[in-house]
Write a protein that holds these residues in place. Sequence first.
Motif, PDB file in Angstrom:
ATOM      1  N   LEU A  72      40.778  45.337  51.828  1.00 37.53           N
ATOM      2  CA  LEU A  72      40.265  46.136  50.712  1.00 37.53           C
ATOM      3  C   LEU A  72      41.383  46.680  49.822  1.00 37.53           C
ATOM      4  O   LEU A  72      41.125  47.421  48.882  1.00 37.53           O
ATOM      5  N   GLU A  73      42.622  46.304  50.139  1.00 40.12           N
ATOM      6  CA  GLU A  73      43.767  46.829  49.392  1.00 40.12           C
ATOM      7  C   GLU A  73      43.849  46.222  47.995  1.00 40.12           C
ATOM      8  O   GLU A  73      43.457  45.072  47.784  1.00 40.12           O
ATOM      9  N   VAL A  74      44.413  46.989  47.096  1.00 37.57           N
ATOM     10  CA  VAL A  74      44.664  46.469  45.751  1.00 37.57           C
ATOM     11  C   VAL A  74      46.081  45.913  45.686  1.00 37.57           C
ATOM     12  O   VAL A  74      46.320  44.804  45.221  1.00 37.57           O
ATOM     13  N   SER A  75      47.025  46.698  46.206  1.00 34.49           N
ATOM     14  CA  SER A  75      48.423  46.268  46.175  1.00 34.49           C
ATOM     15  C   SER A  75      48.616  45.104  47.134  1.00 34.49           C
ATOM     16  O   SER A  75      47.974  45.015  48.171  1.00 34.49           O
ATOM     17  N   PRO A  88      43.327  52.822  45.887  1.00 40.16           N
ATOM     18  CA  PRO A  88      41.884  52.609  45.787  1.00 40.16           C
ATOM     19  C   PRO A  88      41.422  51.369  46.571  1.00 40.16           C
ATOM     20  O   PRO A  88      42.239  50.512  46.859  1.00 40.16           O
ATOM     21  N   ALA A  89      40.144  51.304  46.894  1.00 34.75           N
ATOM     22  CA  ALA A  89      39.589  50.159  47.623  1.00 34.75           C
ATOM     23  C   ALA A  89      38.899  49.206  46.658  1.00 34.75           C
ATOM     24  O   ALA A  89      38.369  49.630  45.634  1.00 34.75           O
ATOM     25  N   THR A  90      38.942  47.909  47.002  1.00 35.07           N
ATOM     26  CA  THR A  90      38.307  46.921  46.131  1.00 35.07           C
ATOM     27  C   THR A  90      37.747  45.763  46.946  1.00 35.07           C
ATOM     28  O   THR A  90      38.275  45.436  48.006  1.00 35.07           O
ATOM     29  N   TYR A 133      37.752  39.612  48.340  1.00 33.07           N
ATOM     30  CA  TYR A 133      36.706  38.763  48.928  1.00 33.07           C
ATOM     31  C   TYR A 133      36.257  37.686  47.959  1.00 33.07           C
ATOM     32  O   TYR A 133      36.105  36.524  48.330  1.00 33.07           O
ATOM     33  N   THR A 134      36.052  38.086  46.697  1.00 34.28           N
ATOM     34  CA  THR A 134      35.620  37.073  45.730  1.00 34.28           C
ATOM     35  C   THR A 134      36.747  36.074  45.474  1.00 34.28           C
ATOM     36  O   THR A 134      36.489  34.885  45.307  1.00 34.28           O
ATOM     37  N   VAL A 135      37.987  36.569  45.469  1.00 33.65           N
ATOM     38  CA  VAL A 135      39.115  35.644  45.243  1.00 33.65           C
ATOM     39  C   VAL A 135      39.192  34.618  46.363  1.00 33.65           C
ATOM     40  O   VAL A 135      39.275  33.416  46.127  1.00 33.65           O
ATOM     41  N   VAL A 136      39.137  35.095  47.597  1.00 29.60           N
ATOM     42  CA  VAL A 136      39.309  34.175  48.720  1.00 29.60           C
ATOM     43  C   VAL A 136      38.111  33.237  48.831  1.00 29.60           C
ATOM     44  O   VAL A 136      38.242  32.072  49.198  1.00 29.60           O
ATOM     45  N   TRP A 137      36.935  33.736  48.468  1.00 31.28           N
ATOM     46  CA  TRP A 137      35.714  32.922  48.590  1.00 31.28           C
ATOM     47  C   TRP A 137      35.688  31.824  47.523  1.00 31.28           C
ATOM     48  O   TRP A 137      35.440  30.660  47.841  1.00 31.28           O
ATOM     49  N   ASN A 138      35.955  32.195  46.278  1.00 33.06           N
ATOM     50  CA  ASN A 138      35.855  31.217  45.183  1.00 33.06           C
ATOM     51  C   ASN A 138      37.167  30.517  44.898  1.00 33.06           C
ATOM     52  O   ASN A 138      37.306  29.313  45.097  1.00 33.06           O
ATOM     53  N   GLN A 139      38.161  31.315  44.465  1.00 31.46           N
ATOM     54  CA  GLN A 139      39.396  30.692  44.007  1.00 31.46           C
ATOM     55  C   GLN A 139      40.156  29.983  45.121  1.00 31.46           C
ATOM     56  O   GLN A 139      40.693  28.907  44.942  1.00 31.46           O
ATOM     57  N   LEU A 140      40.235  30.614  46.282  1.00 33.58           N
ATOM     58  CA  LEU A 140      40.964  29.972  47.362  1.00 33.58           C
ATOM     59  C   LEU A 140      40.067  29.055  48.193  1.00 33.58           C
ATOM     60  O   LEU A 140      40.492  28.465  49.176  1.00 33.58           O
ATOM     61  N   LYS A 190      46.320  40.311  51.904  1.00 32.45           N
ATOM     62  CA  LYS A 190      44.995  40.884  51.672  1.00 32.45           C
ATOM     63  C   LYS A 190      43.939  39.791  51.540  1.00 32.45           C
ATOM     64  O   LYS A 190      42.798  39.987  51.928  1.00 32.45           O
ATOM     65  N   TYR A 191      44.334  38.617  50.996  1.00 37.47           N
ATOM     66  CA  TYR A 191      43.364  37.518  50.899  1.00 37.47           C
ATOM     67  C   TYR A 191      43.048  36.955  52.282  1.00 37.47           C
ATOM     68  O   TYR A 191      41.902  36.710  52.630  1.00 37.47           O
TER      69      TYR A 191
END
Lengths: 300, 275
Positions: free
Chosen positions: B35-38, B52-54, B58-65, B240-241
């Motif tokens: 959930l990290e940003v950095s 902050p949490a984000t 999850y969307t990056v690893v699911w779609n882009q990666l 984080k990914y």
Amino acid sequence: MAKNFHRGLRIKQTIIAYIFLAIPAIILGIFTYYPMILGVVLSFFRYDFINPMKMVGFSNYAKVFGNWQFLNAMKNSFLYLLVVPPLQLLSIIMAILVNRQMKGINVFRTLYFIPVITSMTVVALSWNWMFAQKGILNYILMGLHFTSQPIGWLTDPKIALFSIMFVTMWKGLGYYMMIYLAGLQSIPFNLIEAAMIDGAKPAQVFWKITLPLLKPYAMFCSVVSTIAALNVFTEIYVMTGGGPYHSTETMGVLIYEKAFENLKFGYSSALAVILSLVLIVATMMNLKFFKEGGVQSYYG
Amino acid sequence: MDKRKKTNYVSVMTLMIFFAIITTFPYYWTLKTSLEVSSNVYKFPPDIIPNPATFKNYTVVWNQLGLVRYYLNSILLTSVGVVVNVFLAAMAAYPLARFNFYGKKIVFFLILLPLMLPFQGGLIVNYLTLRNMHLLNTYTGVILPLAVSAFGIFLFRQAYLGIPKDFEDAARIDGAGEFYIWLRIMTPLISPTISAFAILQAITWWDIFLWPLIVLSDSQKYPLAVALMYLNSTFQTNFKYTAAGMILATLPLIIAFLFMQRFFIKGLTAGGVKY
């Protein structure tokens, strides 16, 4: 007449039985029995994919025994057996802890069990981060002033193997706990009740009744965890790849490396044969240690 | 007495919570990381709560990666692996339990043999066999060597043994064929054992690592456990990914476990002494 009839029936049953068994038997034959035989044969050959197979007699074995890498891997594999006693002890303690009627006890059972169903890759990667130089573990230990320098959990050759052993233990606890829990719950309560009525103290009940009745379960757990420890591969492969300086290279890792990275299939087979012999001896020693029951109660 | 009970309760509770913290902390830490940003996971001192949490990772690893691809790979491999294993084990176990045929003892011994002799050369020879059969880098090659579980046969045999003979006889008098009797009459009767074994197999296939790593050379075909390691080495600096991927990979089994705890435990302890 009747005899002939039974014989005819038996022949008919035999034909049907082998029709049922045919497909599983072919698959087992090719991928289970054939490797057992060919693996031994291959250990007497030199084979690298590219050049034709060449018979070399015992030379693979001769090479193995003087080889420092083999001796080192063997030493590490045996060292890995150190996980077995604490693993069994802790899982028995956990089983006793959760073997009680209490609100929310299922939550604890679930929490203890989740590492078992998590894949070893996930487990190894997350421990990798926690073990890192600037990871949370060092942060906590330094914060509590246990150490002033960060500990090289996976980078110090003296410590790395033990760090991975801890991870193996962490992942395995819940599994053995469940087996011991099944064992504890199979003990008839009236047995314990009768002892209590006869004036036995809880400690006596534990040592004289509970523990002896857990013996077959302890045997199963001991055999399984011994084999798993000697075979260990995934957590090491993911966490350190056998390093630093081969300090975490066990037989499982060495067999993989020789076969699939160096393409020395014959040599690697010789290593596999040796490890198999060690496993067989270790299993027999386990069964002997637990004596009664033997293979009979283990498998049937 | 009452006081002793109370201190006893407190010490048991303390110990249980201590163990719970040890088993769950790594999950918390992975979740936190995901959930990290950095992208600096090794920030010193580390944040205990992501701030902050984000959910972006999850969307990056699911779609882009492309984790979705490995997810589908694992679903395919797991479902085929489980079905094939259950079917073949039931098929082999049935005659061993219900028929009196020539060679039964030898066949049964041969099936138990691999359980008693943990032979380590299998990986190498099976790799060479698959190569000769041109099955390397295929799912068939991953599944076939693990399609018949000796343990499963043993488990199912015990279950079939427990069915009264009347069931079989009644069906036979009605003129049912042997295959029909097996599949439609006898096998449904052992469904508790089947679900226990199926769950055990599902865990095995969902978490499988070493064998697909050896057989599959195309990284696009990797199942989740192998793909995670591959992703981790590709995106070394972006933990984080990987962390998000790890949470996603672990979630299905944990959710399934929460719903089917009873079967899970039965499946995993089935190898114990009960049978």
